[in-house]
Design an enzyme around this catalytic site. Structure first.
Site, PDB file in Angstrom:
ATOM      1  N   ASP A  55      16.361  32.791  33.360  1.00 65.82           N
ATOM      2  CA  ASP A  55      17.129  33.761  34.148  1.00 65.82           C
ATOM      3  C   ASP A  55      16.723  33.661  35.616  1.00 65.82           C
ATOM      4  OD1 ASP A  55      18.681  36.664  33.188  1.00 65.82           O
ATOM      5  OD2 ASP A  55      18.037  36.432  35.278  1.00 65.82           O
ATOM      6  N   THR A  97      34.439  36.453  27.607  1.00 66.70           N
ATOM      7  CA  THR A  97      35.019  37.792  27.675  1.00 66.70           C
ATOM      8  C   THR A  97      36.489  37.790  27.247  1.00 66.70           C
ATOM      9  OG1 THR A  97      35.783  39.421  29.300  1.00 66.70           O
ATOM     10  CG2 THR A  97      35.381  37.252  30.145  1.00 66.70           C
ATOM     11  N   ASP A  98      36.975  38.936  26.809  1.00 61.18           N
ATOM     12  CA  ASP A  98      38.410  39.050  26.471  1.00 61.18           C
ATOM     13  C   ASP A  98      39.275  39.052  27.738  1.00 61.18           C
ATOM     14  OD1 ASP A  98      37.768  41.589  27.468  1.00 61.18           O
ATOM     15  OD2 ASP A  98      38.643  42.693  25.790  1.00 61.18           O
ATOM     16  N   GLU A  99      38.639  39.197  28.917  1.00 61.15           N
ATOM     17  CA  GLU A  99      39.429  39.295  30.150  1.00 61.15           C
ATOM     18  C   GLU A  99      40.145  37.980  30.467  1.00 61.15           C
ATOM     19  OE1 GLU A  99      37.532  41.519  33.293  1.00 61.15           O
ATOM     20  OE2 GLU A  99      36.271  42.575  31.855  1.00 61.15           O
ATOM     21  N   TYR A 147      36.700  36.999  38.570  1.00 60.98           N
ATOM     22  CA  TYR A 147      35.730  36.975  37.468  1.00 60.98           C
ATOM     23  C   TYR A 147      36.344  36.325  36.232  1.00 60.98           C
ATOM     24  CZ  TYR A 147      33.283  38.666  33.298  1.00 60.98           C
ATOM     25  OH  TYR A 147      32.661  38.731  32.073  1.00 60.98           O
ATOM     26  N   LYS A 202      35.480  32.761  34.260  1.00 55.30           N
ATOM     27  CA  LYS A 202      35.082  32.683  32.851  1.00 55.30           C
ATOM     28  C   LYS A 202      36.067  31.812  32.071  1.00 55.30           C
ATOM     29  CE  LYS A 202      32.099  34.476  31.005  1.00 55.30           C
ATOM     30  NZ  LYS A 202      30.657  34.110  30.825  1.00 55.30           N
ATOM     31  N   ARG A 213      41.614  49.532  41.846  1.00 55.65           N
ATOM     32  CA  ARG A 213      41.068  48.177  42.003  1.00 55.65           C
ATOM     33  C   ARG A 213      42.234  47.208  42.254  1.00 55.65           C
ATOM     34  NH1 ARG A 213      37.908  46.141  36.805  1.00 55.65           N
ATOM     35  NH2 ARG A 213      36.067  46.991  37.835  1.00 55.65           N
ATOM     36  N   TYR A 246      31.334  51.226  49.524  1.00 56.37           N
ATOM     37  CA  TYR A 246      31.951  52.553  49.411  1.00 56.37           C
ATOM     38  C   TYR A 246      31.358  53.597  50.335  1.00 56.37           C
ATOM     39  CZ  TYR A 246      33.164  50.488  44.878  1.00 56.37           C
ATOM     40  OH  TYR A 246      33.603  49.661  43.896  1.00 56.37           O
TER      41      TYR A 246
HETATM   42  P1  NAD Z   1      24.648  40.918  33.523  1.00 57.95           P
HETATM   43  O1  NAD Z   1      25.270  40.803  34.874  1.00 57.95           O
HETATM   44  O2  NAD Z   1      24.009  42.182  33.097  1.00 57.95           O
HETATM   45  O3  NAD Z   1      23.532  39.780  33.363  1.00 57.95           O
HETATM   46  C1  NAD Z   1      23.705  38.466  33.807  1.00 57.95           C
HETATM   47  C2  NAD Z   1      22.338  37.789  33.823  1.00 57.95           C
HETATM   48  O4  NAD Z   1      22.533  36.432  34.279  1.00 57.95           O
HETATM   49  C3  NAD Z   1      21.344  38.449  34.777  1.00 57.95           C
HETATM   50  O5  NAD Z   1      20.089  38.598  34.122  1.00 57.95           O
HETATM   51  C4  NAD Z   1      21.239  37.459  35.930  1.00 57.95           C
HETATM   52  O6  NAD Z   1      19.966  37.472  36.569  1.00 57.95           O
HETATM   53  C5  NAD Z   1      21.510  36.135  35.244  1.00 57.95           C
HETATM   54  N1  NAD Z   1      22.057  35.122  36.161  1.00 57.95           N
HETATM   55  C6  NAD Z   1      23.078  35.287  37.050  1.00 57.95           C
HETATM   56  N2  NAD Z   1      23.256  34.154  37.762  1.00 57.95           N
HETATM   57  C7  NAD Z   1      22.348  33.244  37.279  1.00 57.95           C
HETATM   58  C8  NAD Z   1      22.058  31.893  37.591  1.00 57.95           C
HETATM   59  N3  NAD Z   1      22.739  31.228  38.546  1.00 57.95           N
HETATM   60  N4  NAD Z   1      21.081  31.260  36.894  1.00 57.95           N
HETATM   61  C9  NAD Z   1      20.384  31.924  35.934  1.00 57.95           C
HETATM   62  N5  NAD Z   1      20.604  33.214  35.613  1.00 57.95           N
HETATM   63  C10 NAD Z   1      21.577  33.862  36.274  1.00 57.95           C
HETATM   64  O7  NAD Z   1      25.787  40.444  32.525  1.00 57.95           O
HETATM   65  P2  NAD Z   1      26.140  40.981  31.055  1.00 57.95           P
HETATM   66  O8  NAD Z   1      27.035  42.133  31.167  1.00 57.95           O
HETATM   67  O9  NAD Z   1      24.901  41.069  30.263  1.00 57.95           O
HETATM   68  O10 NAD Z   1      27.024  39.750  30.530  1.00 57.95           O
HETATM   69  C11 NAD Z   1      26.401  38.627  29.908  1.00 57.95           C
HETATM   70  C12 NAD Z   1      27.469  37.633  29.517  1.00 57.95           C
HETATM   71  O11 NAD Z   1      28.403  38.239  28.620  1.00 57.95           O
HETATM   72  C13 NAD Z   1      28.307  37.116  30.696  1.00 57.95           C
HETATM   73  O12 NAD Z   1      28.562  35.749  30.478  1.00 57.95           O
HETATM   74  C14 NAD Z   1      29.576  37.937  30.623  1.00 57.95           C
HETATM   75  O13 NAD Z   1      30.674  37.203  31.150  1.00 57.95           O
HETATM   76  C15 NAD Z   1      29.718  38.125  29.113  1.00 57.95           C
HETATM   77  N6  NAD Z   1      30.434  39.359  28.702  1.00 57.95           N
HETATM   78  C16 NAD Z   1      30.080  40.574  29.204  1.00 57.95           C
HETATM   79  C17 NAD Z   1      30.740  41.719  28.760  1.00 57.95           C
HETATM   80  C18 NAD Z   1      30.357  43.098  29.248  1.00 57.95           C
HETATM   81  O14 NAD Z   1      31.032  44.075  28.899  1.00 57.95           O
HETATM   82  N7  NAD Z   1      29.308  43.254  30.011  1.00 57.95           N
HETATM   83  C19 NAD Z   1      31.760  41.607  27.806  1.00 57.95           C
HETATM   84  C20 NAD Z   1      32.093  40.344  27.312  1.00 57.95           C
HETATM   85  C21 NAD Z   1      31.404  39.212  27.764  1.00 57.95           C
HETATM   86  P1  TYD Z   2      34.073  47.932  34.402  1.00 57.54           P
HETATM   87  O1  TYD Z   2      32.968  48.679  33.742  1.00 57.54           O
HETATM   88  O2  TYD Z   2      33.861  47.422  35.789  1.00 57.54           O
HETATM   89  O3  TYD Z   2      34.480  46.754  33.419  1.00 57.54           O
HETATM   90  P2  TYD Z   2      35.767  45.759  33.483  1.00 57.54           P
HETATM   91  O4  TYD Z   2      36.408  45.864  34.807  1.00 57.54           O
HETATM   92  O5  TYD Z   2      35.134  44.423  33.260  1.00 57.54           O
HETATM   93  O6  TYD Z   2      36.656  46.182  32.353  1.00 57.54           O
HETATM   94  O7  TYD Z   2      35.359  48.867  34.434  1.00 57.54           O
HETATM   95  C1  TYD Z   2      35.869  49.441  33.241  1.00 57.54           C
HETATM   96  C2  TYD Z   2      37.121  50.194  33.603  1.00 57.54           C
HETATM   97  O8  TYD Z   2      36.770  51.313  34.437  1.00 57.54           O
HETATM   98  C3  TYD Z   2      38.124  49.376  34.419  1.00 57.54           C
HETATM   99  O9  TYD Z   2      39.447  49.769  34.054  1.00 57.54           O
HETATM  100  C4  TYD Z   2      37.849  49.799  35.854  1.00 57.54           C
HETATM  101  C5  TYD Z   2      37.408  51.242  35.709  1.00 57.54           C
HETATM  102  N1  TYD Z   2      36.433  51.735  36.702  1.00 57.54           N
HETATM  103  C6  TYD Z   2      36.654  52.940  37.359  1.00 57.54           C
HETATM  104  O10 TYD Z   2      37.673  53.614  37.149  1.00 57.54           O
HETATM  105  N2  TYD Z   2      35.702  53.373  38.254  1.00 57.54           N
HETATM  106  C7  TYD Z   2      34.577  52.647  38.523  1.00 57.54           C
HETATM  107  O11 TYD Z   2      33.741  53.094  39.381  1.00 57.54           O
HETATM  108  C8  TYD Z   2      34.353  51.421  37.828  1.00 57.54           C
HETATM  109  C9  TYD Z   2      33.124  50.608  38.090  1.00 57.54           C
HETATM  110  C10 TYD Z   2      35.313  51.006  36.919  1.00 57.54           C
END
Ligand code: NAD
Ligand code: TYD
Length: 349
Positions: free
Chosen positions: A34, A130-132, A155, A159, A286, A346
């Site tokens: 990491d 991700t599903d996005e 983003y 992905k 957004r 913000y």
């Molecule tokens: P996060 O942002 O919490 O963590 C990302 C980690 O990657 C951090 O520890 C960061 O230090 C590390 N990182 C970033 N750039 C790096 C680099 N260049 N080299 C090495 N390490 C690096 O992310 P998360 O929410 O835990 O997501 C993890 C994975 O799951 C991602 O690939 C994301 O696309 C995927 N994902 C996330 C969600 C969600 O809801 N959070 C849902 C579906 C998929």
């Molecule tokens: P987020 O947690 O950023 O995840 P993602 O955009 O990857 O789905 O946002 C979840 C939802 O909440 C999304 O529809 C955007 C909205 N949102 C707000 O309304 N206010 C906020 O401050 C943030 C961060 C997100």
């Protein structure tokens, strides 16, 4: 003893995956690579850091000489790749870091595996996505593994690009890969820039809760431990070349979710009912905000017998309890880099 490299293991989902793999697989050596960006935090792993089958490696997946050295020093049998820039709003203000880490970094890892794995027997590159990548749904329908890609934010486009490259390395070079695309996660250790931990933070401090647009966008929420269990299962039983969608069958409009959270927080904080809801503040939407995400996870349910284990309200209560019990964690991650990012975006909140 197999050696498994987990990237992004100090982040939100990665830390839950690392913990599960370290505890459940004493026969595996787990290397957590990491870069420790603002989102990576070794505090997430205090409880397992002295386990004999765990090591942390500080490094950047965009650094090719570093990866060559790493793959030269360790016989890596499998990769679980989570490292990424993960926040949509940041991708709108700074797309290049998403291109670098999510696309270039992923290709660097694929190349390291391709060059090292002359014999691919028993090897696996598991890409977490991700599903996005599927774009935005109207009021009907679910994303399946066959849904055409239609990413709409920097983003999700980064992905989607990395997903295509992972599949291309499978088809072109025969690299054994597996992928999963998951819905929105929530739970302990999530950085408070994402909706749920941001709202918990702001409610706790009696600050406005920013809701984008009218709050009508819909997300399918999954507790992070359930995602980590799905990842563990796919890593051991997933069919190489295959993709698995993971979701919670748990759709919520943002505004309804925030109201539910406000009710839970009022109770936990002994506040008069309705106090936290008064903090809800509708703000500018957004840019390019996807309306709805929802996942059909029947493939993983039928083929691998996975199911989410937690009801949403129970998961939210657990999440709130965790943040309330860990004020230092919140304090540490909301100082420094986070503060300057937010005040730039913000103003003070
Ligand atoms: P996060 O942002 O919490 O963590 C990302 C980690 O990657 C951090 O520890 C960061 O230090 C590390 N990182 C970033 N750039 C790096 C680099 N260049 N080299 C090495 N390490 C690096 O992310 P998360 O929410 O835990 O997501 C993890 C994975 O799951 C991602 O690939 C994301 O696309 C995927 N994902 C996330 C969600 C969600 O809801 N959070 C849902 C579906 C998929
Ligand atoms: P987020 O947690 O950023 O995840 P993602 O955009 O990857 O789905 O946002 C979840 C939802 O909440 C999304 O529809 C955007 C909205 N949102 C707000 O309304 N206010 C906020 O401050 C943030 C961060 C997100």
């Amino acid at each position: 003893m197999k050696t498994i490299l987990i990237t992004g293991g100090a982040g939100f989902i990665g830390s839950h995956v690392v913990r599960k793999m370290v505890k459940n697989h004493p026969d595996m050596q787990i290397l957590n690579l990491d870069q420790l960006t603002y989102a990576g935090n070794l505090e997430n792993l205090f409880d397992i850091e002295s386990s004999p089958n765990y090591s942390f490696i500080h490094g950047d997946i965009t650094d090719i000489p570093f990866l060559e050295k790493l793959f030269g020093e360790h016989e890596i049998d499998g990769v679980i790749h989570l490292a990424a820039e993960s926040h949509v709003d940041r991708s709108i203000t700074d797309p290049m870091s998403f291109i670098n880490t999510n696309i270039v970094g992923t290709v660097n890892l694929l190349n390291a595996c391709r060059h090292k794995w002359k014999d691919v027997e028993g090897k696996l590159f598991y890409h977490i996505s991700t599903d996005e990548v599927y774009g935005s749904l109207g009021s009907e329908g679910l994303f399946t593994e066959e849904t055409a890609y239609d990413p709409r934010s920097p983003y999700s486009a980064s992905k989607a690009s990395s997903d295509h490259l992972v599949r291309a390395y499978h088809h072109t070079y025969g690299l054994p890969v597996v992928l999963s695309n998951c819905s929105n996660n929530y739970g302990p250790n999530q950085f408070p820039e994402k909706l749920i931990p941001l709202a918990i933070h702001n409610i706790l401090h009696m600050k406005p809760i920013p809701v984008y647009g009218k709050g009508e966008n819909v997300r399918d929420w999954l507790y992070v431990e359930d995602h980590a269990s799905a990842i563990e299962l796919i890593f051991s039983k997933g069919v190489p070349g295959r993709t698995y969608n993971i979701g919670g069958l748990n759709e919520w409009k943002n505004i309804d979710l925030i109201r539910l959270l406000c009710g839970i927080m009022d109770e936990k904080l002994d506040r008069v009912a309705g106090t936290s809801e008064k903090l809800i503040t509708f703000v500018k939407d957004r840019a390019g905000h996807d309306l709805r995400y929802a996942i059909d996870s029947s493939r993983i349910e039928e083929e691998l017998r996975w199911k989410p284990s937690l009801q949403f309200e129970e998961g939210l209560v657990r999440t709130v309890d965790w943040y309330l019990k860990n004020p230092e964690w919140m304090e540490n991650v909301t100082s420094g880099a986070y503060q300057s990012y937010y005040s730039k975006q913000y103003g003070e909140r």
